[in-house]
Design a protein around this motif. Structure first.
Motif, short mmCIF file in Angstrom:
data_model
loop_
_atom_site.label_atom_id
_atom_site.label_comp_id
_atom_site.label_asym_id
_atom_site.label_seq_id
_atom_site.Cartn_x
_atom_site.Cartn_y
_atom_site.Cartn_z
N HIS A 135 0.83 -1.21 0.00
CA HIS A 135 0.00 0.00 0.00
C HIS A 135 0.86 1.26 0.00
CE1 HIS A 135 -2.08 3.30 2.13
NE2 HIS A 135 -3.18 2.86 1.54
N ASP A 136 1.88 1.28 0.84
CA ASP A 136 2.68 2.49 1.01
C ASP A 136 3.72 2.69 -0.08
OD1 ASP A 136 1.27 2.90 3.33
OD2 ASP A 136 2.91 2.39 4.69
N LEU A 137 4.24 1.61 -0.66
CA LEU A 137 5.40 1.74 -1.53
C LEU A 137 5.17 1.43 -3.00
CD1 LEU A 137 8.17 0.12 0.71
CD2 LEU A 137 7.49 2.53 0.56
N ALA A 138 4.20 0.59 -3.33
CA ALA A 138 4.12 0.12 -4.73
C ALA A 138 2.73 0.11 -5.34
CB ALA A 138 4.72 -1.29 -4.83
N ALA A 139 1.69 0.20 -4.54
CA ALA A 139 0.33 0.04 -5.07
C ALA A 139 -0.05 1.21 -5.97
CB ALA A 139 -0.66 -0.09 -3.93
N PRO A 140 -0.46 0.93 -7.20
CA PRO A 140 -0.89 2.01 -8.10
C PRO A 140 -2.40 2.22 -8.02
CG PRO A 140 -0.68 -0.02 -9.34
CD PRO A 140 -0.35 -0.36 -7.91
N GLY A 141 -2.84 3.47 -8.07
CA GLY A 141 -4.25 3.80 -8.21
C GLY A 141 -5.19 3.05 -7.30
N ARG A 142 -6.12 2.32 -7.90
CA ARG A 142 -7.14 1.60 -7.14
C ARG A 142 -6.57 0.48 -6.28
NH1 ARG A 142 -12.17 0.91 -11.47
NH2 ARG A 142 -12.60 3.16 -11.75
N ALA A 143 -5.40 -0.01 -6.62
CA ALA A 143 -4.79 -1.08 -5.83
C ALA A 143 -4.48 -0.60 -4.41
CB ALA A 143 -3.53 -1.60 -6.50
N LYS A 144 -4.16 0.67 -4.25
CA LYS A 144 -3.90 1.21 -2.92
C LYS A 144 -5.17 1.14 -2.07
CE LYS A 144 -1.21 4.78 -2.57
NZ LYS A 144 -0.11 4.32 -1.66
N GLU A 145 -6.29 1.53 -2.68
CA GLU A 145 -7.57 1.44 -1.96
C GLU A 145 -7.94 -0.01 -1.67
OE1 GLU A 145 -12.29 2.69 -2.58
OE2 GLU A 145 -10.77 3.25 -4.07
N ARG A 146 -7.64 -0.90 -2.62
CA ARG A 146 -7.97 -2.31 -2.41
C ARG A 146 -7.14 -2.91 -1.28
NH1 ARG A 146 -9.99 -5.96 -1.01
NH2 ARG A 146 -10.79 -7.83 -2.06
N ALA A 147 -5.89 -2.48 -1.15
CA ALA A 147 -5.06 -2.97 -0.06
C ALA A 147 -5.63 -2.54 1.29
CB ALA A 147 -3.62 -2.47 -0.21
N HIS A 150 -8.72 -4.60 1.96
CA HIS A 150 -8.36 -5.98 2.31
C HIS A 150 -8.04 -6.11 3.80
CE1 HIS A 150 -6.76 -10.01 1.88
NE2 HIS A 150 -5.57 -9.62 2.31
N LEU A 151 -7.19 -5.22 4.30
CA LEU A 151 -6.83 -5.28 5.71
C LEU A 151 -7.98 -4.85 6.60
CD1 LEU A 151 -3.14 -4.01 5.69
CD2 LEU A 151 -4.03 -6.33 5.48
N GLY A 152 -8.80 -3.93 6.13
CA GLY A 152 -9.97 -3.53 6.89
C GLY A 152 -10.95 -4.67 7.06
N ARG A 153 -11.10 -5.48 6.05
CA ARG A 153 -12.03 -6.62 6.12
C ARG A 153 -11.53 -7.67 7.11
NH1 ARG A 153 -15.60 -7.30 1.70
NH2 ARG A 153 -15.26 -9.56 1.60
N ILE A 154 -10.23 -7.93 7.11
CA ILE A 154 -9.67 -8.90 8.06
C ILE A 154 -9.82 -8.38 9.49
CG2 ILE A 154 -7.60 -10.13 8.79
CD1 ILE A 154 -6.62 -9.95 5.87
N ALA A 155 -9.48 -7.11 9.69
CA ALA A 155 -9.59 -6.52 11.03
C ALA A 155 -11.04 -6.52 11.51
CB ALA A 155 -9.03 -5.10 11.03
N ALA A 156 -11.97 -6.23 10.60
CA ALA A 156 -13.39 -6.21 10.97
C ALA A 156 -13.87 -7.61 11.36
CB ALA A 156 -14.22 -5.67 9.81
N HIS A 157 -13.39 -8.63 10.65
CA HIS A 157 -13.77 -10.00 11.01
C HIS A 157 -13.32 -10.32 12.43
CE1 HIS A 157 -14.34 -14.40 10.33
NE2 HIS A 157 -13.36 -14.46 11.21
N ILE A 158 -12.09 -9.99 12.75
CA ILE A 158 -11.56 -10.26 14.09
C ILE A 158 -12.35 -9.49 15.14
CG2 ILE A 158 -9.54 -9.97 15.58
CD1 ILE A 158 -7.82 -10.43 13.02
N THR A 210 -7.86 2.95 6.75
CA THR A 210 -9.26 3.12 6.34
C THR A 210 -9.92 4.34 6.95
OG1 THR A 210 -10.20 1.81 8.17
CG2 THR A 210 -9.47 0.60 6.20
N GLY A 211 -9.42 4.81 8.09
CA GLY A 211 -10.05 5.93 8.78
C GLY A 211 -11.32 5.55 9.51
#
Length: 258
Positions: A135-147, A150-158, A210-211
């Motif tokens: 997310h911080d170093l290589a993700a282009p465009g929408r991939a940054k949001e998708r990253a 992705h982590l928000g969904r895992i954290a929300a599950h927990i 995610t904020g």
């Protein structure tokens, strides 16, 4: 790596040989997500250092594979350990489960794939580490949001499942637990420093990416449970044995405060 066969469907695998002179096959293991995470992070660092688009392309391929580990389960935020196709994969999928139990493999509705459940905390760590670096170093465009998603969904599950990874049978996985009932009881007591630190990291990272204030509230709950005090002793270690150390100056376990 591609020419040697380590890569498959975006994942990175260890190879093993079928017999002394047989073909080299990929190991479909307990930690396909964890193995691929290192490659994703490495390619993200490489892109940040060199600006080479080939590195970013490799990172994107690995990231898509790791996202697939969550999408294939159809359970929001629950990630698989590995993915296997009986129709296309050679070799043997892992038969071992956590703590010596049998492996949990679940077929997809179309019967094309199977995925390995009973996911552990180290797999979650791998996703948070690699996806945040990407997310911080290589993700282009929408991939940054998708990253971030992705982590928000895992954290929300927990968070939504009482600080556990809840498998398809509705029960916590063997090692995917960060709840006080596990960490502050004898069975999980030795893990309270490491797992407590993990849970705080998940909430910190998910909130930063995610904020969503629910993750900040989750972190505040962990603080109320005194999880930060346990991270001083975050490694899985055992108290020293006096006879082995040749000293009688070590305090008894009853007097040690961790």
């Amino acid at each position: 790596m591609g020419e040697w066969g380590f890569k498959r469907l975006g994942f990175v695998h260890k190879l093993y040989r079928q017999g002394d002179n047989g073909a080299w096959l990929r190991e479909i293991s307990d930690n396909d997500g964890g193995n691929t995470a290192h490659y994703l992070a490495a390619m993200s660092f490489r892109y940040a250092a060199t600006g080479e688009e080939s590195a970013r392309k490799e990172a994107m391929e690995a990231f898509k594979a790791m996202v697939w580990l969550e999408e294939i389960t159809s359970k929001p935020g629950f990630i698989a350990r590995a993915i296997w196709s009986a129709k296309g994969d050679q070799g043997q999928r892992s038969t071992r489960g956590s703590g010596g139990l049998p492996a949990k493999w679940y077929p997809t509705p179309d019967g094309v794939w199977s995925w390995k459940g009973d996911t552990s905390s180290d797999e979650v760590n791998a996703h948070f580490y690699a996806a945040s670096v990407f997310h911080d170093l290589a993700a282009p465009g929408r991939a940054k949001e998708r990253a971030a998603q992705h982590l928000g969904r895992i954290a929300a599950h927990i968070l939504d499942n009482g600080w556990v990874l809840r498998d398809m049978d509705g029960k916590p996985t063997r090692w995917g637990r960060w709840d006080p009932d596990y960490l502050l009881r004898p069975y999980g007591f030795d893990s309270r420093g490491l797992n407590g630190m993990e849970a705080q990291t998940y909430m910190h990272t998910a909130y930063a990416m995610t904020g969503d204030t629910r993750f900040q509230q989750g972190l505040e709950q962990l603080i109320k449970w005194r999880y930060p005090t346990y991270t001083v002793r975050q490694r899985l270690t055992f108290l020293p044995i006096r006879s082995r150390l040749g000293t009688t100056n070590w305090p008894s376990s009853a007097t040690i405060r961790c």
